[in-house]
Design a protein around this motif. Structure first.
Motif, PDB file in Angstrom:
ATOM      1  N   ALA A 179      39.197  45.017  46.042  1.00 43.56           N
ATOM      2  CA  ALA A 179      38.387  43.796  45.928  1.00 43.56           C
ATOM      3  C   ALA A 179      39.215  42.627  45.399  1.00 43.56           C
ATOM      4  O   ALA A 179      39.088  41.497  45.879  1.00 43.56           O
ATOM      5  N   TYR A 180      40.074  42.895  44.421  1.00 43.96           N
ATOM      6  CA  TYR A 180      40.891  41.822  43.854  1.00 43.96           C
ATOM      7  C   TYR A 180      41.879  41.284  44.895  1.00 43.96           C
ATOM      8  O   TYR A 180      42.067  40.068  45.016  1.00 43.96           O
ATOM      9  N   MET A 181      42.496  42.180  45.664  1.00 46.00           N
ATOM     10  CA  MET A 181      43.453  41.716  46.670  1.00 46.00           C
ATOM     11  C   MET A 181      42.735  41.005  47.815  1.00 46.00           C
ATOM     12  O   MET A 181      43.273  40.059  48.393  1.00 46.00           O
ATOM     13  N   GLY A 182      41.513  41.421  48.118  1.00 42.95           N
ATOM     14  CA  GLY A 182      40.722  40.687  49.103  1.00 42.95           C
ATOM     15  C   GLY A 182      40.466  39.269  48.635  1.00 42.95           C
ATOM     16  O   GLY A 182      40.524  38.310  49.416  1.00 42.95           O
ATOM     17  N   LEU A 183      40.195  39.118  47.339  1.00 44.11           N
ATOM     18  CA  LEU A 183      39.987  37.792  46.763  1.00 44.11           C
ATOM     19  C   LEU A 183      41.243  36.935  46.876  1.00 44.11           C
ATOM     20  O   LEU A 183      41.170  35.738  47.162  1.00 44.11           O
ATOM     21  N   GLN A 184      42.406  37.544  46.676  1.00 42.51           N
ATOM     22  CA  GLN A 184      43.661  36.789  46.785  1.00 42.51           C
ATOM     23  C   GLN A 184      43.869  36.255  48.201  1.00 42.51           C
ATOM     24  O   GLN A 184      44.304  35.110  48.393  1.00 42.51           O
ATOM     25  N   ILE A 185      43.526  37.064  49.199  1.00 42.22           N
ATOM     26  CA  ILE A 185      43.641  36.619  50.590  1.00 42.22           C
ATOM     27  C   ILE A 185      42.691  35.451  50.852  1.00 42.22           C
ATOM     28  O   ILE A 185      43.071  34.424  51.435  1.00 42.22           O
ATOM     29  N   LEU A 186      41.450  35.576  50.406  1.00 41.46           N
ATOM     30  CA  LEU A 186      40.458  34.532  50.642  1.00 41.46           C
ATOM     31  C   LEU A 186      40.834  33.233  49.932  1.00 41.46           C
ATOM     32  O   LEU A 186      40.676  32.142  50.498  1.00 41.46           O
ATOM     33  N   GLU A 187      41.340  33.333  48.713  1.00 42.12           N
ATOM     34  CA  GLU A 187      41.761  32.141  47.974  1.00 42.12           C
ATOM     35  C   GLU A 187      42.958  31.477  48.651  1.00 42.12           C
ATOM     36  O   GLU A 187      43.041  30.249  48.737  1.00 42.12           O
TER      37      GLU A 187
END
Length: 356
Positions: A179-187
């Motif tokens: 979930a955290y790495m998904g957030l990094q991609i989206l940001e």
């Protein structure tokens, strides 16, 4: 996204509060025997007979917990329910009902709220929980969502944070850090879009971790699985704020220490490759990322043979005497004290603003 001029926009004020509630909830069905009275009266009525009621509440605030520039409203409705159901499953209980309250500014037309509630309805249908109440009001600060989840369990099945014993095994479900790495991609793609609004990113290589961020699934299957395996956890918590924070909670509440083994932490290959792309340490991401909504629990060593071959469960460490402290055992076999590195909603450092 919300300002698309081609979309029909119906002002919420046209319906009024009760009309809005009726409109948004008219297609929700009652599925639980314990729901005696749902929406439509001063209060809901539920009857668990000989079982204990389990209740949890979470508040999600726009700009703190979610960003609507990349979070679709339907996904947000779904995720808001998952955040709460996860807490119920972390008690080794089954979720049965929810209430949903929202505060929305006038930039959200009726159609936007319909989209939000379609996600709530999908979550209710998939997890067989009833929407039995809530509230709606206006906001001058964007969108706020508060969900309360209610569940049931036999008293002997309930699992708390304070039951871990020295030498118990530490077990996690699923994999950590997605979930955290998904957030990094989206940001990252949000910043690219600001520079070049015509850019259409290819997110397909990151589909798993983006889904872990935008549409997480609570582990409803685990309480039932443990019952089938005849395993009663000695303590349990859900992984919402990062693995390190949750281990510290279990240790504090149970008055024990812990050895967590770095090599045992389950990581999806997409998490590993994305960490390399961002030059991030995957263990640090697993320890401090959060929002995985997996379950972390302890079991007695006698129960190990019952779980050892299960693909959903991974033993990642063991509990120790309180005096031994709480440590990460690295791949190089060095002991590093574990400190709380999880996300906090009160952290003023914007670089650490991860969703809870």
């Amino acid at each position: 996204m919300l300002e698309d001029k081609n979309q029909k926009r119906t002002s919420v004020s046209e319906l009024g509060e009760f009309g809005l509630i009726d409109h948004l909830t008219e297609h929700f069905e009652i599925t639980q025997e314990s729901t005696v009275k749902g929406i439509g009266d001063d209060a809901a009525v539920i009857d668990f007979k000989d079982k204990k009621a389990v209740i949890s509440t979470d508040l999600l605030i726009e700009g703190i917990h979610f960003d609507l520039s990349y979070m679709p409203l339907k996904h947000l409705g779904y995720k808001a329910v998952m955040v709460n159901l996860s807490d119920i499953y972390a008690m080794n209980a089954m979720a049965t009902q929810i209430t949903v309250s929202i505060a929305a500014s006038n930039r959200f037309p009726l159609e936007a709220l319909e989209e939000l509630y379609s996600g709530v309805q999908l979550a209710c249908r998939n997890y067989k929980v009833d929407l039995i109440g809530g509230d709606t009001t206006s906001s001058n600060k964007g969108l706020l969502i508060s969900v309360t989840a209610i569940g049931e369990a036999k008293e002997e099945d309930l699992t708390y944070r304070n039951g871990a014993k020295e030498n118990d095994l530490l077990v996690t479900t699923g994999d950590i850090g997605g979930a955290y790495m998904g957030l990094q991609i989206l940001e990252r793609e949000k910043e690219v879009f600001k520079v070049n609004p015509n850019n259409q990113p290819d997110l397909s290589p990151y589909s798993y971790i983006i889904e872990r961020q935008l549409k997480p699934e609570a582990r409803k299957d685990i309480p039932q699985l443990l019952k089938e395996l005849e395993v009663k956890p000695t303590s349990m918590i859900d992984i919402s704020d990062g693995l390190s924070s949750e281990i510290l909670h279990l240790c504090k509440n149970s008055n024990v220490g812990c050895n967590l083994f770095e090599e045992k932490i389950p990581l999806d290959q997409q998490v590993i490759s994305t960490c390399e792309e961002f030059e991030l340490n995957s263990t640090t991401v697993a320890l401090s990322g959060g929002e995985d909504y997996e379950l972390l629990f302890t079991i007695s060593q006698e129960d190990y043979p019952k779980i050892k071959a299960n693909p959903h469960l991974t033993v990642i460490g063991h509990m120790t005497a309180l005096s031994e402290g709480i440590h990460l055992i690295t791949r190089a076999n060095t002991k590093i004290p574990i400190t709380s590195m999880g996300w906090s909603p009160f952290n003023e450092d914007k670089n650490n603003d991860k969703n809870d």
